[in-house]
Motif scaffolding. Structure first.
Motif, mmCIF file in Angstrom:
data_model
loop_
_atom_site.group_PDB
_atom_site.id
_atom_site.type_symbol
_atom_site.label_atom_id
_atom_site.label_comp_id
_atom_site.label_asym_id
_atom_site.label_seq_id
_atom_site.Cartn_x
_atom_site.Cartn_y
_atom_site.Cartn_z
ATOM 1 N N ASN A 110 4.056 52.682 36.085
ATOM 2 C CA ASN A 110 3.482 52.424 34.815
ATOM 3 C C ASN A 110 2.275 51.239 35.270
ATOM 4 O OD1 ASN A 110 4.277 54.141 32.771
ATOM 5 N ND2 ASN A 110 5.994 53.021 32.598
ATOM 6 N N LEU A 111 1.739 51.409 36.364
ATOM 7 C CA LEU A 111 0.451 50.866 36.899
ATOM 8 C C LEU A 111 -0.670 51.675 36.537
ATOM 9 C CD1 LEU A 111 2.070 48.841 39.816
ATOM 10 C CD2 LEU A 111 1.323 47.860 37.531
ATOM 11 N N GLY A 112 -2.015 51.164 36.302
ATOM 12 C CA GLY A 112 -3.035 51.850 36.495
ATOM 13 C C GLY A 112 -3.877 51.654 37.527
ATOM 14 N N THR A 113 -4.602 52.629 38.108
ATOM 15 C CA THR A 113 -5.480 52.684 39.301
ATOM 16 C C THR A 113 -6.658 53.266 39.132
ATOM 17 O OG1 THR A 113 -4.560 54.809 40.100
ATOM 18 C CG2 THR A 113 -3.489 52.669 40.671
ATOM 19 N N VAL A 114 -7.627 52.797 39.848
ATOM 20 C CA VAL A 114 -8.897 53.639 39.935
ATOM 21 C C VAL A 114 -9.360 53.728 41.568
ATOM 22 C CG1 VAL A 114 -10.515 51.604 39.333
ATOM 23 C CG2 VAL A 114 -11.252 54.072 39.175
ATOM 24 N N TRP A 115 -9.769 54.784 41.921
ATOM 25 C CA TRP A 115 -10.123 55.272 43.333
ATOM 26 C C TRP A 115 -11.736 54.803 43.179
ATOM 27 C CZ3 TRP A 115 -8.525 60.250 45.825
ATOM 28 C CH2 TRP A 115 -9.368 60.716 47.038
ATOM 29 N N CYS A 116 -11.869 54.077 44.167
ATOM 30 C CA CYS A 116 -13.487 53.998 44.201
ATOM 31 C C CYS A 116 -13.883 54.034 45.654
ATOM 32 C CB CYS A 116 -13.475 52.313 44.263
ATOM 33 S SG CYS A 116 -13.348 51.676 42.405
ATOM 34 N N GLY A 117 -14.768 55.486 45.895
ATOM 35 C CA GLY A 117 -14.865 55.840 47.155
ATOM 36 C C GLY A 117 -15.825 54.851 47.931
ATOM 37 N N MET A 118 -15.779 54.966 49.332
ATOM 38 C CA MET A 118 -16.541 54.238 50.141
ATOM 39 C C MET A 118 -17.023 55.069 51.304
ATOM 40 S SD MET A 118 -14.223 50.681 50.117
ATOM 41 C CE MET A 118 -15.366 49.941 51.454
ATOM 42 N N HIS A 119 -16.172 55.762 52.057
ATOM 43 C CA HIS A 119 -16.607 56.430 53.419
ATOM 44 C C HIS A 119 -17.016 57.788 52.770
ATOM 45 C CE1 HIS A 119 -16.478 58.485 57.343
ATOM 46 N NE2 HIS A 119 -16.172 59.421 56.364
ATOM 47 N N PRO A 120 -18.426 58.241 53.264
ATOM 48 C CA PRO A 120 -19.096 57.724 54.712
ATOM 49 C C PRO A 120 -20.318 57.086 54.300
ATOM 50 C CG PRO A 120 -19.915 59.947 53.930
ATOM 51 C CD PRO A 120 -18.920 59.501 52.979
ATOM 52 N N LEU A 121 -20.349 56.219 53.011
ATOM 53 C CA LEU A 121 -21.680 55.483 52.484
ATOM 54 C C LEU A 121 -21.396 54.025 53.216
ATOM 55 C CD1 LEU A 121 -21.413 56.711 48.875
ATOM 56 C CD2 LEU A 121 -22.794 57.505 50.860
ATOM 57 N N GLU A 122 -22.234 53.714 54.259
ATOM 58 C CA GLU A 122 -22.184 52.484 54.995
ATOM 59 C C GLU A 122 -22.622 51.228 54.051
ATOM 60 O OE1 GLU A 122 -21.017 52.115 57.906
ATOM 61 O OE2 GLU A 122 -20.371 53.919 57.991
ATOM 62 N N ASP A 123 -23.367 51.582 53.067
ATOM 63 C CA ASP A 123 -23.646 50.440 51.877
ATOM 64 C C ASP A 123 -22.456 50.003 51.140
ATOM 65 O OD1 ASP A 123 -24.031 52.857 50.701
ATOM 66 O OD2 ASP A 123 -25.345 51.910 49.145
ATOM 67 N N ARG A 124 -21.539 50.969 51.336
ATOM 68 C CA ARG A 124 -20.227 50.724 50.544
ATOM 69 C C ARG A 124 -19.136 49.912 51.376
ATOM 70 N NH1 ARG A 124 -19.415 55.260 46.208
ATOM 71 N NH2 ARG A 124 -21.565 55.237 45.371
ATOM 72 N N VAL A 125 -19.203 50.554 52.754
ATOM 73 C CA VAL A 125 -18.274 50.189 53.695
ATOM 74 C C VAL A 125 -18.640 48.721 54.304
ATOM 75 C CG1 VAL A 125 -17.274 50.869 56.060
ATOM 76 C CG2 VAL A 125 -17.758 52.494 54.167
ATOM 77 N N GLU A 126 -19.784 48.658 54.639
ATOM 78 C CA GLU A 126 -19.927 47.555 55.556
ATOM 79 C C GLU A 126 -19.961 46.215 54.936
ATOM 80 O OE1 GLU A 126 -19.951 47.425 58.902
ATOM 81 O OE2 GLU A 126 -19.441 49.320 58.723
ATOM 82 N N PRO A 127 -20.208 46.307 53.473
ATOM 83 C CA PRO A 127 -20.027 44.740 52.746
ATOM 84 C C PRO A 127 -18.474 44.420 52.816
ATOM 85 C CG PRO A 127 -21.609 46.094 51.781
ATOM 86 C CD PRO A 127 -21.330 46.964 52.758
ATOM 87 N N ILE A 128 -17.697 45.580 52.317
ATOM 88 C CA ILE A 128 -16.227 45.105 52.370
ATOM 89 C C ILE A 128 -15.529 44.843 53.802
ATOM 90 C CG2 ILE A 128 -14.079 46.141 51.550
ATOM 91 C CD1 ILE A 128 -16.044 45.670 49.246
ATOM 92 N N ARG A 129 -16.056 45.427 54.692
ATOM 93 C CA ARG A 129 -15.827 45.511 56.033
ATOM 94 C C ARG A 129 -16.094 43.948 56.318
ATOM 95 N NH1 ARG A 129 -14.757 48.437 59.993
ATOM 96 N NH2 ARG A 129 -16.055 50.187 59.472
ATOM 97 N N HIS A 130 -17.233 43.193 56.136
ATOM 98 C CA HIS A 130 -17.463 41.841 56.396
ATOM 99 C C HIS A 130 -16.910 41.045 55.612
ATOM 100 C CE1 HIS A 130 -20.015 38.496 57.379
ATOM 101 N NE2 HIS A 130 -20.153 38.351 55.818
ATOM 102 N N LEU A 131 -16.807 41.210 54.599
ATOM 103 C CA LEU A 131 -15.865 40.373 53.248
ATOM 104 C C LEU A 131 -14.475 40.101 54.021
ATOM 105 C CD1 LEU A 131 -15.870 38.901 50.786
ATOM 106 C CD2 LEU A 131 -15.276 40.962 49.453
ATOM 107 N N LEU A 132 -14.087 41.270 54.088
ATOM 108 C CA LEU A 132 -12.406 41.348 54.471
ATOM 109 C C LEU A 132 -11.930 41.243 55.879
ATOM 110 C CD1 LEU A 132 -10.990 43.796 51.818
ATOM 111 C CD2 LEU A 132 -11.269 41.447 51.812
ATOM 112 N N LYS A 133 -12.972 41.237 56.776
ATOM 113 C CA LYS A 133 -13.097 40.721 58.234
ATOM 114 C C LYS A 133 -12.357 41.978 58.742
ATOM 115 C CE LYS A 133 -13.347 35.661 57.975
ATOM 116 N NZ LYS A 133 -13.676 35.608 56.662
ATOM 117 N N ILE A 134 -12.823 43.167 58.197
ATOM 118 C CA ILE A 134 -11.928 44.499 58.987
ATOM 119 C C ILE A 134 -12.565 44.460 60.338
ATOM 120 C CG2 ILE A 134 -11.643 46.668 58.597
ATOM 121 C CD1 ILE A 134 -11.079 45.998 55.622
ATOM 122 N N PRO A 135 -11.729 44.790 61.507
ATOM 123 C CA PRO A 135 -12.582 45.257 62.622
ATOM 124 C C PRO A 135 -13.393 46.427 62.800
ATOM 125 C CG PRO A 135 -10.354 44.503 62.880
ATOM 126 C CD PRO A 135 -10.477 44.732 61.658
ATOM 127 N N ALA A 136 -14.444 46.266 63.667
ATOM 128 C CA ALA A 136 -15.638 47.496 63.366
ATOM 129 C C ALA A 136 -14.937 48.735 64.072
ATOM 130 C CB ALA A 136 -16.539 47.129 64.395
#
Length: 169
Positions: A110-136
């Motif tokens: 009974n939880l709600g979700t929303v799927w927010c796409g990122m791949h393959p758009l680098e302008d969405r991927v890279e800011p999150i990568r940087h923010l969360l320190k996800i390795p390259a």
């Protein structure tokens, strides 16, 4: 909850209450994600669970369609390590199966979700990568915002017989 009820009433939820998602519910959701099929059963997925309010606010700022993250208690970033896959080109399919299980398991709780796409758009991927320190070398597929819904679930019949083709197009 019956699996068909979960499937037929799952919707993108963009409004959440202030109630937190329990650790037990998060574990159940991620267990469901990791029960998804993957190519050669290599399970290349990784998940970044974000509960920190400042990080959630920054995710909302970084992703143009994730504004609701700033008012949600949880976001899950679905990633893959292609080095863990036998066939590295299948990581998107593997992670998408895991992501669908996240959506359905959350609905079952009974939880709600929303799927927010990122791949393959680098302008969405890279800011999150940087923010969360996800390795390259880790691929990022998408983020899922999770919380207790402040809007109702409702069933919508999306079945379209004209989209079905038998024995060929």
């Amino acid at each position: 909850m019956d699996v068909f009820e979960a499937i037929f009433t799952r919707r993108s939820i963009r409004e959440f209450t202030s109630e937190d998602v329990s650790d037990a519910d998060l574990e159940t959701i991620l267990r469901a994600a990791m029960s998804a099929p993957s190519a050669h059963n290599r399970q290349p997925w990784h998940f970044v669970a974000v509960r920190d309010k400042d990080l959630l606010a920054q995710i909302a700022e970084a992703h143009p369609y994730a504004k609701m993250a700033s008012k949600a208690p949880l976001a899950i970033i679905v990633c893959a390590n292609p080095a863990e896959a036998k066939e590295p080109r299948y990581w998107q399919q593997d992670c998408t199966a895991a992501l669908q299980n996240i959506l359905l398991a959350a609905r079952g709780k009974n939880l709600g979700t929303v799927w927010c796409g990122m791949h393959p758009l680098e302008d969405r991927v890279e800011p999150i990568r940087h923010l969360l320190k996800i390795p390259a070398d880790i691929n990022i597929l998408a983020l899922v915002v999770v919380g207790h819904p402040a809007q109702p679930f409702s069933e919508a019949d999306r079945f379209k017989a004209e989209k079905i083709h038998h024995n060929g197009w």
